[in-house]
Structures are given as C-alpha cells and as structure tokens.
Scaffold this active site. Sequence first.
Site, PDB file in Angstrom:
ATOM      1  N   ARG A  83     -28.307   9.814 -15.115  1.00 38.45           N
ATOM      2  CA  ARG A  83     -27.834  10.955 -15.910  1.00 38.45           C
ATOM      3  C   ARG A  83     -26.402  10.690 -16.413  1.00 38.45           C
ATOM      4  O   ARG A  83     -26.103  10.903 -17.580  1.00 38.45           O
ATOM      5  CB  ARG A  83     -27.892  12.231 -15.054  1.00 38.45           C
ATOM      6  N   THR A 113     -28.321  29.814  -8.876  1.00 40.97           N
ATOM      7  CA  THR A 113     -28.956  31.093  -8.537  1.00 40.97           C
ATOM      8  C   THR A 113     -29.378  31.081  -7.067  1.00 40.97           C
ATOM      9  O   THR A 113     -30.058  30.146  -6.622  1.00 40.97           O
ATOM     10  CB  THR A 113     -30.204  31.300  -9.419  1.00 40.97           C
ATOM     11  N   THR A 128     -31.588  25.019  -7.353  1.00 40.06           N
ATOM     12  CA  THR A 128     -32.007  25.828  -6.202  1.00 40.06           C
ATOM     13  C   THR A 128     -33.499  26.139  -6.355  1.00 40.06           C
ATOM     14  O   THR A 128     -33.873  27.247  -6.743  1.00 40.06           O
ATOM     15  CB  THR A 128     -31.176  27.137  -6.114  1.00 40.06           C
ATOM     16  N   VAL A 178     -27.495  23.651 -16.823  1.00 37.61           N
ATOM     17  CA  VAL A 178     -26.386  24.589 -16.671  1.00 37.61           C
ATOM     18  C   VAL A 178     -25.037  23.865 -16.654  1.00 37.61           C
ATOM     19  O   VAL A 178     -24.116  24.207 -17.390  1.00 37.61           O
ATOM     20  CB  VAL A 178     -26.576  25.414 -15.367  1.00 37.61           C
ATOM     21  N   CYS A 209     -36.719  29.251 -13.162  1.00 40.35           N
ATOM     22  CA  CYS A 209     -35.910  30.470 -12.985  1.00 40.35           C
ATOM     23  C   CYS A 209     -36.800  31.675 -12.706  1.00 40.35           C
ATOM     24  O   CYS A 209     -36.906  32.128 -11.568  1.00 40.35           O
ATOM     25  CB  CYS A 209     -35.060  30.733 -14.223  1.00 40.35           C
TER      26      CYS A 209
END
Length: 424
Positions: free
Chosen positions: A39, A119, A84, A16, A260
Amino acid sequence: MKNLDNKICIIGLGYVGFPLAIEFSKYYKTYGFDVNKTRISDLKNNLDKTGEIASITIKESDLNLTSNKDDIKSCNVFIITVPTPIDESKKPDLGALRSASEFVGEIIKPNDLVIYESTVYPGCTREECIPLIEKKSKLKLNKDFLCGYSPERINPGDKVNNLKNITKIVSGSNEKALNMVDKLYSKIVSEAETFKVSSLEIAEAAKVIENTQRDLNIAFVNELALIFEKLNINTKEVIDAAATKWNFLPYKPGLVGGHCIGVDPYYLTHKADISGYSPEIILAGRKLNDNMGFYIAERVIKLMISKSIIVENSNILVLGLTFKENCPDIRNSKVIDVINELREYNTNIDIYDPWVDDKTVKNVYGLSLSDSSCFNKKYDSIILAVAHSQFLEIKLEKITHDRSVIFDIKSVLPNNRNLNIYQL
Ligand SMILES: NC(=O)c1ccc[n+]([C@@H]2O[C@H](COP(=O)([O-])OP(=O)(O)OC[C@H]3O[C@@H](n4cnc5c(N)ncnc54)[C@H](O)[C@@H]3O)[C@@H](O)[C@H]2O)c1
C-alpha cells in the site's frame, strides 16, 4: 502557511485514513503510516487503489508516507484509522485496533495526543485501547497524554459529501483534549462545522447508531419487499406513493454489504449483550438483511421458471460485485450470496464488474470475472446487482432473448416494455 505546532501521523491508510492524511497534510506536517508495505509503495507511486484520491493530488501533496516506525517517532498527534471488522461469529474483531494501540504506546511521549477514528462500540476506546497505550508507554491518560475520538463519516465513491463538508463529531478524554481535537479538525473541515460532544462514549455511540439506523431502515423496506411480492404489488411504486407524505422516509430495498452498515450494528449488539441487554430489533434487521441475497436468487429462479426457461445450465449474467456503486470495494459483498445460491441450481454464471480487478476477486472470493466479451452473448437472466453508472449504458436488448428475466436489484433501470424487468 503550515501550522508547525503539531506533527500528525495517520495510522492505517485505507478508505478513511488516506484521504484524511492528504487533507491534514495541507495544514500540518503530516505522516501517513501503514503496515502494508505494498500500500505504501503504491501510494508513493501516486496510485490509490481505493480510487478516492487522484494521482495528481497525491503527487502534489506534502504527505510523508512510511512503514517505518522511526520516521514517525517525532510526531505528537497520532490518528488511528485501522479496520474494525467482525469475526466469523459476528463478534467485534479488535485485532488491528489493539495492535495499532500498542504500536502507538511504544512511541508516544508525554503531552502527545492520540485520536481514534475507527468505528467501535461505546466504551471501546476507554476500555480496550487506552489501557494498551498506558501499559506499553507507562504514561497515564490525562496526566501524561490525551486521547480523542472523532468518528469518520465519509462515504467512499461519493464526490458530493466529503471530508471537508461533513460535520465532524469531536470528543476528548478531558476538556483540554476536546479543545485540541476540535482545533485540529476545524482546519480540515473547512466547509462544515465540528460538533463537540461531552465524552468519548457519546461520539462512539453516535457513529455506531448512524449506521445501525440505516441498516434497520433498509431492513424495514426489505421486509416490505418480501410482503409485497406475496401480494403481487410493486414495492417501488408503493414506496414512491408513500414518499409523497412529508415524513415518510423513502429507503430502497436491497443488499446490505460492505464493512460498515452490515458490520457496525454487531458492535452495538455485542456491547448491549455484555451489558445485560439482549437486543432484538437490531438483530432481527441484521438477519433479514443478511438473507436478502438468497431471497433474490430464489426469486430470479422462480421468475425464470415462470418464463419456461430451463434453469439447469441456463446462462446468467451478474452485473456488479462491489458492495456499492461506483467504488472498487468488494469487502463483505452480498452479491456473493446471490451467486452462491444461483450456483446451487447448476446455472452458468458470468460476473462483470469494470470497477474491480480479476486478481483481487480471485484472491478474496475464488471467482473469475468476465471481460466485456460477455456483451456478445445472450443470457437467460441478467441481475443488475450494483448501480455502477456504466451499467445504465448497456444495451440489454442485445444480450437477452424475448423470455430473459432481468432482475434490477437497485431499481435503476428505466421502464422498457420490450424487456422483462423485475425489481425487489
Ligand atoms: N470505508 C468507509 O466507508 C468508512 C466510513 C466511516 C468509517 N469507517 C471506519 O474506519 C475504519 C477504517 O476503515 P477503512 O475502510 O479505511 O479500512 P481499510 O481496510 O480501507 O484500511 C485500513 C488500513 O489500515 C491498515 N492497517 C491495518 N492494521 C494496521 C496497523 N496495526 N497499523 C497500521 N496500519 C494498519 C491496513 O493495511 C489498511 O491499509 C474502520 O473502523 C471503518 O469501520 C470506514
């Protein structure tokens, strides 16, 4: 020309956060921050291992990448896009969100804006995150700093629906915050609209129900697949026929993995539980979807037995390990459940997935992947678990014998009378 009023920092550069940071960097001075130094170094070398952003785009972007807190202290907008997940007991794991909130609390200044995209359940930003920022910074919400919530709706691997053309829900801790969040996102959502809602909680709830609805719709067709197997009728044919009615929703049965759809409903049920309501339908759907891997494995075994294949020591090829097609994401892949269940029958399993690297799979699941030499073997059963486009090119007749069972979980293989193809 760049807008110099805002200096943006995206915190958490995953599926994201990184595309978001790239998009914002076209319009504003933008920093991308991640605690994962590997990363950051990959991205600095123009390598996005999520496969979302091409090297050339990274190279040509104006994004500043860092793991260093000092570099981002002068930013005035902080956008939090950290994971999350759920814990082992399927409760929200807010660890990354809490630590990112405290981190922002250490650096924000009066008049800054903090926006959450991760989320969560309705109420999480106000009840869990904002108090941490206030405590660390000694600043007060709406008096000294503002907050927004704008859920992310991108679909990794999807080259059609993207950040620019997906309507973006925006919310704020007060009117001023809402307008600031709206103005910021209106720039990057250049081919769609922003959609203002009246509170952080409405925006949080909207996101979590989108994924919960999808989970339940799939649970419904999964249940149909279980029923129709007993009735010996083809689920796909039934759904195709029903879909000729204008208001029938043609969902496909299958595995529901990833971080998700298979996770977010638990955020909602957690909040429902602590609010005094015990959700039944949502959890029933989750339970059914979570059991599909075991069901599929058992069905394959029964089909093999029906073809007089001796299951013990039989050779099975599993095509695909990611949680969805054309994407390298293996988080919470339910293909693992199929593999583990098949292992219980002492079968020999090869796993082939050109989208993921062997090292990652070994680290996460302790499994070894096969290379393309698997296409020189003959298998008693082949399970098409993920619909990566490459798999449609495989000459299945070359790697099967006349009794081999091919189980097409995704219902994507063309009809071939010379092969024993089964679907959910
Ligand atoms: N991936 C999707 O398809 C998708 C779609 C919509 C919404 N979401 C939601 O967006 C959020 C992020 O998901 P993702 O898939 O991008 O996760 P991800 O795991 O791909 O990336 C998260 C990044 O955050 C970094 N991070 C973790 N803790 C941090 C911290 N305290 N400070 C700074 N960086 C930190 C990690 O190193 C990682 O690079 C989640 O809440 C997810 O549910 C994901």
